[in-house]
Design a protein around this motif. Structure first.
Motif, short mmCIF file in Angstrom:
data_model
loop_
_atom_site.label_atom_id
_atom_site.label_comp_id
_atom_site.label_asym_id
_atom_site.label_seq_id
_atom_site.Cartn_x
_atom_site.Cartn_y
_atom_site.Cartn_z
N MET A 1 48.75 11.50 25.02
CA MET A 1 48.16 11.00 23.79
C MET A 1 49.22 10.26 22.99
O MET A 1 50.41 10.59 23.07
CB MET A 1 47.62 12.17 22.95
N ILE A 2 48.80 9.23 22.28
CA ILE A 2 49.69 8.61 21.31
C ILE A 2 48.99 8.58 19.96
O ILE A 2 47.77 8.45 19.88
CB ILE A 2 50.15 7.20 21.73
N ILE A 3 49.80 8.73 18.90
CA ILE A 3 49.26 8.78 17.54
C ILE A 3 50.10 7.87 16.66
O ILE A 3 51.33 8.01 16.60
CB ILE A 3 49.31 10.22 16.97
N GLU A 4 49.46 6.95 16.00
CA GLU A 4 50.13 6.15 14.98
C GLU A 4 49.85 6.80 13.63
O GLU A 4 48.71 7.14 13.32
CB GLU A 4 49.62 4.71 15.00
N VAL A 5 50.90 6.98 12.84
CA VAL A 5 50.80 7.65 11.55
C VAL A 5 50.98 6.62 10.44
O VAL A 5 51.97 5.89 10.43
CB VAL A 5 51.86 8.76 11.41
N CYS B 1 45.91 8.82 9.36
CA CYS B 1 46.30 8.13 8.13
C CYS B 1 45.98 8.98 6.91
O CYS B 1 44.97 9.67 6.86
CB CYS B 1 45.67 6.75 8.02
N TYR B 2 46.89 8.93 5.95
CA TYR B 2 46.74 9.72 4.73
C TYR B 2 45.79 9.05 3.73
O TYR B 2 45.30 9.69 2.81
CB TYR B 2 48.10 9.92 4.07
N SER B 3 45.57 7.77 3.92
CA SER B 3 44.61 7.02 3.12
C SER B 3 44.38 5.68 3.81
O SER B 3 45.07 5.35 4.78
CB SER B 3 45.11 6.80 1.68
N TYR B 4 43.42 4.93 3.29
CA TYR B 4 43.16 3.61 3.87
C TYR B 4 42.63 2.70 2.78
O TYR B 4 41.94 3.14 1.86
CB TYR B 4 42.20 3.69 5.06
N GLU B 5 43.02 1.44 2.87
CA GLU B 5 42.69 0.52 1.78
C GLU B 5 41.33 -0.18 1.97
O GLU B 5 40.85 -0.86 1.08
CB GLU B 5 43.78 -0.53 1.60
N ILE B 6 40.73 0.00 3.14
CA ILE B 6 39.44 -0.62 3.44
C ILE B 6 38.33 0.26 2.86
O ILE B 6 38.46 1.48 2.79
CB ILE B 6 39.26 -0.74 4.96
N ALA C 1 41.08 10.02 9.21
CA ALA C 1 41.34 9.30 7.98
C ALA C 1 41.20 10.27 6.82
O ALA C 1 40.10 10.78 6.55
CB ALA C 1 40.36 8.13 7.82
N MET C 2 42.32 10.57 6.18
CA MET C 2 42.30 11.49 5.05
C MET C 2 42.34 10.68 3.75
O MET C 2 42.70 9.52 3.76
CB MET C 2 43.48 12.45 5.14
N GLU D 1 56.08 11.70 9.46
CA GLU D 1 55.76 11.83 10.88
C GLU D 1 56.35 13.12 11.45
O GLU D 1 55.68 13.84 12.20
CB GLU D 1 56.32 10.64 11.65
N ASP D 2 57.60 13.40 11.10
CA ASP D 2 58.27 14.60 11.60
C ASP D 2 57.56 15.86 11.12
O ASP D 2 57.43 16.84 11.87
CB ASP D 2 59.73 14.63 11.15
#
Length: 218
Positions: A94-98, A132-137, A175-176, A36-37
């Motif tokens: 803005m807010i961002i969830e990582v 997100c660096y990846s996603y499981e869906i 989504a990366m 995140e940092d």
């Protein structure tokens, strides 16, 4: 535009390399905070006129759960407790969830948070999104929840307004696919809500440029 795209490709690759390098840290929370940092650092280098916080958003008696990245103007008063901030909803841009690997539950939780924040005060409605660096869906299943269906004839996605927008309160998602080079399959995408409430989908490389462009319009 080629030079700008090359710069964005460089930043995207830097983020993915740092993600890989941080795998040496075993503690999940510490590893996540380091990522995140690093993301905040890359954004701040390009957009210095914002403050980037980790902390909670407050309004009257409301207090949010901890949020990974809260973006405010640099003229905003900083109320810090250690490394965390208490931010008034009126100051939030803005807010961002990582997320390392986003799950369905992460999207549902973010959608619920976005709904809460947007209903606090109609005059102050921050953009809410995920990096997100990846996603499981599966990609097709995930994009379907933003009203996009995969068309076998054109081998691409089309907006289908008949599909239910399960994540209607989320404003954007980058989504990366951190494993794209290993697997030979690219699941990168950026999706953003437009002024009509529909989502626009982008998959051209480097897809992260759309995420960084967000900061030019707040």
């Amino acid at each position: 535009m080629r030079y700008f795209d090359e710069f964005d490709e460089y930043i995207e690759r830097l983020l993915l390399l740092q993600f890989e390098a941080s795998e040496i840290i075993n503690h999940n929370l510490t590893r996540g905070e380091i990522r995140e940092d690093f993301l905040k650092e890359q954004v701040k280098k390009q957009f210095e006129h914002f403050h980037y916080h980790k902390g909670v958003i407050c309004h009257n008696k409301y207090e949010s759960d901890q949020i990974d990245v809260i973006v405010t103007q640099n003229t905003t008063r900083c109320r810090r407790l250690g490394e965390h901030s208490i931010v008034d909803i009126k100051d939030v841009e803005m807010i961002i969830e990582v997320k390392t690997c986003a799950k369905t539950s992460d999207f549902r939780k973010l959608n619920a948070l976005a709904k809460e924040l947007k209903e606090l005060d109609s005059q102050y409605v921050p953009k809410v999104g995920m990096f997100c660096y990846s996603y499981e869906i599966k990609e097709r299943n995930l994009l379907k929840k933003f009203s996009y269906r995969f068309d076998e004839d054109i081998q691409g996605y089309e907006l289908d307004e008949k599909l239910y927008k399960e994540y209607e309160y989320i404003d954007f998602v980058l989504a990366m696919d951190k494993d794209k080079e290993k697997l030979g399959e690219n699941k990168d995408f950026f999706i953003i809500k437009d002024i009509t409430g529909d989502f626009m989908l982008f998959k051209d490389k480097p897809v992260s440029k759309y995420f960084f462009n967000l900061f030019s319009h707040i």
